[in-house]
Design a protein around this motif. Structure first.
Motif, PDB file in Angstrom:
ATOM      1  N   ASN A 105       0.809  -1.221   0.000  1.00  0.00           N
ATOM      2  CA  ASN A 105       0.000   0.000   0.000  1.00  0.00           C
ATOM      3  C   ASN A 105       0.837   1.264   0.000  1.00  0.00           C
ATOM      4  O   ASN A 105       0.298   2.352  -0.169  1.00  0.00           O
ATOM      5  N   GLY A 106       2.147   1.133   0.204  1.00  0.00           N
ATOM      6  CA  GLY A 106       3.014   2.306   0.146  1.00  0.00           C
ATOM      7  C   GLY A 106       2.771   3.320   1.237  1.00  0.00           C
ATOM      8  O   GLY A 106       3.061   4.507   1.059  1.00  0.00           O
ATOM      9  N   LEU A 107       2.240   2.882   2.387  1.00  0.00           N
ATOM     10  CA  LEU A 107       1.965   3.831   3.457  1.00  0.00           C
ATOM     11  C   LEU A 107       3.244   4.387   4.059  1.00  0.00           C
ATOM     12  O   LEU A 107       4.288   3.725   4.058  1.00  0.00           O
ATOM     13  N   VAL A 142      -7.211   0.714   0.439  1.00  0.00           N
ATOM     14  CA  VAL A 142      -7.840  -0.534   0.016  1.00  0.00           C
ATOM     15  C   VAL A 142      -6.810  -1.644   0.127  1.00  0.00           C
ATOM     16  O   VAL A 142      -5.660  -1.474  -0.270  1.00  0.00           O
ATOM     17  N   LEU A 143      -7.225  -2.785   0.668  1.00  0.00           N
ATOM     18  CA  LEU A 143      -6.280  -3.868   0.925  1.00  0.00           C
ATOM     19  C   LEU A 143      -6.403  -4.974  -0.107  1.00  0.00           C
ATOM     20  O   LEU A 143      -7.512  -5.371  -0.477  1.00  0.00           O
ATOM     21  N   ALA A 150      -3.217 -10.793   6.452  1.00  0.00           N
ATOM     22  CA  ALA A 150      -2.145 -10.442   7.392  1.00  0.00           C
ATOM     23  C   ALA A 150      -2.660  -9.508   8.485  1.00  0.00           C
ATOM     24  O   ALA A 150      -2.276  -9.633   9.652  1.00  0.00           O
ATOM     25  N   ILE A 151      -3.539  -8.565   8.116  1.00  0.00           N
ATOM     26  CA  ILE A 151      -4.088  -7.627   9.091  1.00  0.00           C
ATOM     27  C   ILE A 151      -4.993  -8.351  10.081  1.00  0.00           C
ATOM     28  O   ILE A 151      -4.958  -8.101  11.296  1.00  0.00           O
ATOM     29  N   ILE A 152      -5.813  -9.269   9.587  1.00  0.00           N
ATOM     30  CA  ILE A 152      -6.695 -10.032  10.470  1.00  0.00           C
ATOM     31  C   ILE A 152      -5.879 -10.870  11.451  1.00  0.00           C
ATOM     32  O   ILE A 152      -6.225 -10.999  12.634  1.00  0.00           O
TER      33      ILE A 152
END
Length: 256
Positions: A105-107, A142-143, A150-152
């Protein structure tokens, strides 16, 4: 060369600044570093001038080193990024989760580490994260499905608290993320310099362009207000596969 005397900041003249610049050059400071320091000085003296602390900025007509309007940081290749994420998976869900978010996502690291578990949401069928952009602007990331998984795994059923945790159970930050990167870097193919969270942002930008994502979409998803910043972050522009000649030739030769 070493300056033999110091000067109070508000008493400095152009000659003092130019001597200091020559001293930095003599010490082999990079041109970009010198330019940044002079820029900081210019901002300081501009403020002092506006507040009537000095009558004239000593930075006037000081020639700064010319540097390319492009970040010197390099980006990872597709294979290296794959190796990095595979190594992070072995370190556990939080290490893998935060690197997935940075890579896919490049955050900015600050945007990722301030997330709480309740940031995860859904826009129809699409998993999203409610994020806070640079400057406090609200945003949405948006994932991809691997990132969602991975987030879950990071949330692990929790309903509150930081999304990414350190081994001691505290909120992950830039330092803990850097330690993860340092451990994973040994598994990358090919020698390279130190990988930082910002290198992953560069990598995301370059790979997005290589994958054919429109520039305006990359700008939007990367959270840049100024479209010129995209050129600053993008690498690999000399890649032969990206040359416009391929598209132009195919377009012309396909004409009936």
């Amino acid at each position: 060369m070493v300056l033999q005397r110091t000067v109070a900041p508000l008493d400095a003249r152009r000659a003092h600044i130019e001597l200091w610049q020559r001293e930095l050059e003599h010490r082999d400071y990079a041109a970009r570093t010198i330019a940044l320091r002079l820029t900081a000085l210019a901002s300081f003296y501009s403020y002092c001038e506006n507040e009537n602390l000095i009558s004239r900025s000593p930075m006037l007509r000081v020639r700064r080193p010319r540097v390319e309007r492009r970040s010197p940081r390099t980006s990872l290749s597709r294979g290296q990024l794959h190796d990095l994420l595979a190594a992070a998976r072995e370190l556990g869900p939080h290490a893998h989760g935060i690197l997935c978010l940075l890579a896919f996502n490049g955050l900015r690291i600050s945007e990722a580490t301030r997330l709480d578990v309740d940031a995860l949401d859904y826009d129809g069928l699409f998993p999203i994260l409610h994020i806070t952009r640079k400057g406090g602007r609200p945003g949405v990331a948006v994932l991809a499905r691997p990132t969602e998984a991975a987030i879950i795994a990071c949330a692990d059923g929790r309903s509150s608290g930081p999304l990414f945790l350190t081994r001691s159970g505290t909120r992950a930050g830039q330092r803990s993320t850097q330690r993860i990167l340092d451990r994973c870097a040994h598994h990358l193919r090919g020698h390279r310099t130190r990988i930082t969270p910002h290198v992953l942002r560069h990598t995301w930008t370059t790979l997005a362009i290589d994958a054919g994502v429109p520039h305006d979409q990359v700008q939007h998803d990367g959270g840049w207000a100024d479209p010129r910043m995209l050129a600053y972050y993008t690498h690999n522009r000399d890649n032969a596969l990206r040359s416009a000649t391929h598209s132009v030739a195919a377009y012309v030769l396909s004409a009936s």
